[in-house]
Design a protein around this motif. Structure first.
Motif: not given
Length: 802
Positions: A584-590
């Motif tokens: 769930x922590x992958x490829x998140x915006x700021x």
């Protein structure tokens, strides 16, 4: 025929005695009492809902102490209600008490509450009338009805304001004081004030019509019908006490058929009525009460003072200021009285009013300051007097159970806010806590939790208590859930669990059930929680739900509640978070990364509590969580703010050596890492109010890495990372920022060691001073309460005190 002539020669056909009053006016109240004593009517009719006739005898009860209010609520919709407040200085209250004292029947003649409440529902209004009493012009001071763009004909007029302006006054309250409150009621002129007011209101109605008070036409038709019925029964021995605005309409000659036509087809709802306590604060206009007055406390004083009201008032003010440790002598009181009288003479007033006494208090007792004057206004001019209602008054079963619990727990409702400290290890305090938590579940916010001073243990609670009259409505409304506080809170919790939208809402409800000690509701809520958790795949939702659930485990020991089932659900929820968090922590915006960082912090705290909870029995969860943090540390697809936070959490738990943390920081801050990602990593590691500033102060290697990276950021990228870094370092304490600046100025490592050994830095020495360190040990042992503290510290303490 004037009012005096009617009083002197009341014969057949003279008509009823109409006493037009200002609601909550002490001058009107005194005049009503004098008029009734002189006229001696055989029946007294009062503006109010006829359903309350059966409640009138309770006004003579010794335990009935105004201010109180008649409360009408719809049986099927308890939240839809109206109040008719009465103070000791209200003319209606005086009329009721006079009738009871002279064995004269008293009746209410206004529009029945069954129509008033239904009318409000038909117009889709709020549960309580805008002015709180079912009367739009309770003291002839109509208020804006809230319609946008009304025509001049629809605008509600303020009768007292118009009369005051015509008399050359800019303040209606001051005009009323001069012409009514400062005028004594002498022998032979008891009806004179009513005659003058009737003539004035008649002129106003001729000029402005009803002025936006369209509902008054229906109410006045109802009053005339009731008045005719009383005249048929008691002939001319009828006295009517009503708002002065209505008197010309009641004097008007109309037919019975015309009045009945106005009442035909009105909507109805089934209603119930009772007496409830009221407060002076809720009588004030600032509370939103449409018929409110500016100074209930001042008016109460004017009504109750037998003589010399100014001197007695300023003595009260002096007593209040002395209680607040201000120096106020008898000389101050004497000088304030003289100044108030001088101001009244200069302003052409018959006697000093509230404005003169206020100016005198400010100048003489407050030394020109408005700060203590605000206290005088709040405590005395407005006041926090709370009325009392006898237990024999009708009430819903839930209200009776609440009153029983309040008496048993010695928790008396009070109008002023007070702080209550509870020790849950004591039976009475635990019962108080349960009651307050159950009432909060029912929407009766008598108490609000507050931060406890001097203790972080779960056995202590702090509440801010304040009883508002509206809470009586909330209690009546909550009566649909049960007849006792326990049964109602249980039913409400179960219903809230079914209606809850999110997983976090259910976990918060479980926590509230535990605090309120609802053993029958908790299994239902836990079953709903388990079902929702099994179906919810959003890691963010699971992470939001876990902290409240785990916090609840802390309350088991002190409250004697079985939290085994709660612990099992919490452990299962934690396992699902562990599995789902890395992907769930992958490829998140700021923005999403910052939100997920907060979730990581919350889960970390929750796992710490869960692993330490003996009832949970899931100590292995801490190790599982640390493995998840290590995974987050090393994945390049995880945003920098989350990787930095994971490293910091492992370092704080002792699961990561400082050398290893420095190595990870060095890799992130290498030239190959984009500056924005590196800045986010730094924020996660030393930001978020986690004590990162002190970490940099005491480990110059980490500070050196940050400093070297920052000085090497390309100019074109510096403006992009600056806001993030500014947000990170501006959260530090000023002293920490100052120390960091000094370390950077002289260069990390210049002192030949860590910051702790850096020469020239305030608070640090080159070498450890063991003598000074040993000197503090006796005090530490004293603070810790060790057994042998007296023997070791006795001589030292004696030397210090000597």
């Amino acid at each position: 025929m004037t009012g005096v002539e009617r009083a002197e020669g009341r014969g057949a056909g003279a008509g009823p005695l109409l006493l037009g009053v200002r609601h909550h006016g002490p001058g009107s109240a005194r005049a009503v009492r004098a008029a009734l004593e002189e006229a001696r009517p055989r029946i007294v009719l009062i503006e109010g809902p006829p359903e309350a006739d059966a409640l009138i005898p309770l006004a003579a009860d010794e335990e009935m102490r105004p201010p109180v209010a008649l409360l009408a609520h719809a049986v099927d919709e308890p939240g839809r209600s109206s109040f008719w407040p009465l103070a000791e200085f209200s003319p209606e209250w005086v009329a009721i008490r006079w009738a009871l004292a002279h064995d004269v029947p008293a009746r209410f003649i206004d529009l029945p509450a069954t129509h008033t409440l239904a009318w409000g529902r038909q117009e889709d209004t709020a549960g309580t009338d805008s002015d709180g009493d079912g009367d739009d012009d309770r003291d002839g001071e109509g208020e804006d009805d809230g319609d946008s763009g009304p025509s001049p004909a629809d605008l509600r007029i303020d009768p007292l304001g118009v009369l005051a302006e015509a008399a050359g006054y800019d303040d209606p309250e001051r005009w009323w004081e001069d012409v009514v409150e400062h005028r004594g009621v002498g022998k032979g002129d008891a009806l004179a004030p009513f005659t003058v007011l009737e003539e004035a209101m008649g002129a106003l109605r001729e000029t402005y019509g009803v002025g936006g008070h369209d509902r008054d036409l229906v109410r006045e038709a109802c009053m005339r019908l009731q008045m005719r019925a009383a005249q048929r029964e008691f002939e001319d021995g009828v006295a009517v006490v009503c708002g002065a605005w209505h008197v010309p309409a009641l004097r008007q000659k109309t037919t019975v058929a015309a009045d009945k036509a106005l009442l035909k087809g009105l909507p109805k709802v089934k209603t119930d009525m009772t007496w409830v306590p009221w407060t002076h604060r809720r009588l004030s206009r600032i509370s939103g009460y449409g018929a409110g007055i500016e100074s209930p406390g001042w008016y109460g004083h004017l009504f109750s003072a037998p003589d010399r009201p100014v001197e007695r008032w300023l003595t009260k003010v002096a007593g209040l200021l002395r209680a607040e440790d201000r120096i106020v002598s008898s000389a101050h009181v004497i000088e304030a009285v003289r100044l108030a009288e001088t101001l009244a003479a200069m302003r052409g007033r018959p006697l000093p009013g509230l404005s003169e006494t206020t100016d005198a208090v400010r100048a003489v007792m407050c030394e020109g300051s408005d700060v203590p004057l605000a206290l005088v206004h709040d405590r005395l001019v407005v006041g926090d007097v709370l009325g009392e209602v006898p237990p024999t008054a009708p009430a819903v079963p839930l209200q009776r159970d609440l009153a029983r619990l309040q008496r048993r727990l010695r928790l008396k409702p009070e109008a002023w806010e007070r702080e209550l400290e509870l020790d849950l290890r004591k039976e009475t305090d635990a019962g108080r806590s349960r009651l307050l938590h159950r009432l909060r579940l029912l929407g009766v916010a008598w108490g609000e939790p507050a931060a406890s001073r001097g203790s972080t243990g779960t056995f202590r609670e702090t509440w801010r208590l304040r009883w508002e009259p509206e809470l009586s409505v909330r209690v009546a409304e909550a009566g649909v859930w049960g007849t006792t506080v326990l049964s109602a809170a249980t039913a409400k919790a179960e219903a809230d669990g079914v209606a809850a939208q999110g997983l976090a809402d259910v976990t918060a409800l479980a926590e509230r059930c535990l605090l309120a000690e609802l053993p029958d509701a908790l299994p239902t809520v836990m079953r709903i929680l388990a079902d929702r958790a099994a179906l919810d795949t959003d890691v963010g939702h699971l992470a939001q739900a876990l902290p409240a659930l785990v916090r609840s485990l802390r309350y088991g020991d002190v409250r004697g509640t079985d939290t085994g089932a709660l612990g099992e659900v919490a452990a299962g929820l934690a396992e699902r978070v562990f599995v789902g968090l890395p992907p769930a922590c992958a490829a998140l915006d700021a923005d999403a990364a910052e939100e997920m960082r907060r979730h990581v912090d919350a889960v970390h705290r929750a796992v710490g509590l869960l692993g330490d909870a003996p009832a949970a029995g899931h100590g292995h969860l801490r190790g599982r969580w640390q493995s998840v943090l290590r995974v987050l540390c090393g994945r390049d697809t995880v945003p920098g703010v989350i990787r930095g936070r994971a490293v910091r959490l492992l370092l704080d738990d002792g699961e990561l050596a400082q050398d290893e943390a420095a190595l990870l920081m060095g890799l992130v801050l290498s030239p190959g890492t984009p500056p924005a990602d590196a800045a986010a990593w730094i924020e996660g590691f030393v930001g978020g109010g986690s004590g990162g500033g002190m970490l940099l102060v005491h480990d110059e290697r980490l500070l050196g890495l940050v400093d070297a990276w920052l000085t090497g950021v390309p100019a074109e990228a510096f403006t992009d990372v600056l806001p993030l870094l500014r947000r990170t370092f501006s959260a530090y304490e000023p002293g920490v920022r100052r120390t960091l600046g000094e370390l950077v100025r002289r260069g990390p490592g210049a002192g030949g060691g860590s910051a702790a050994a850096g020469s020239g830095i305030p608070g640090f020495a080159v070498e450890l001073d063991t003598v000074r360190a040993d000197a503090v040990l006796p005090v530490v042992r004293l603070l810790l309460g060790l057994d042998d503290v007296e023997e070791e510290t006795g001589n030292d303490l004696a030397g210090v005190t000597g």
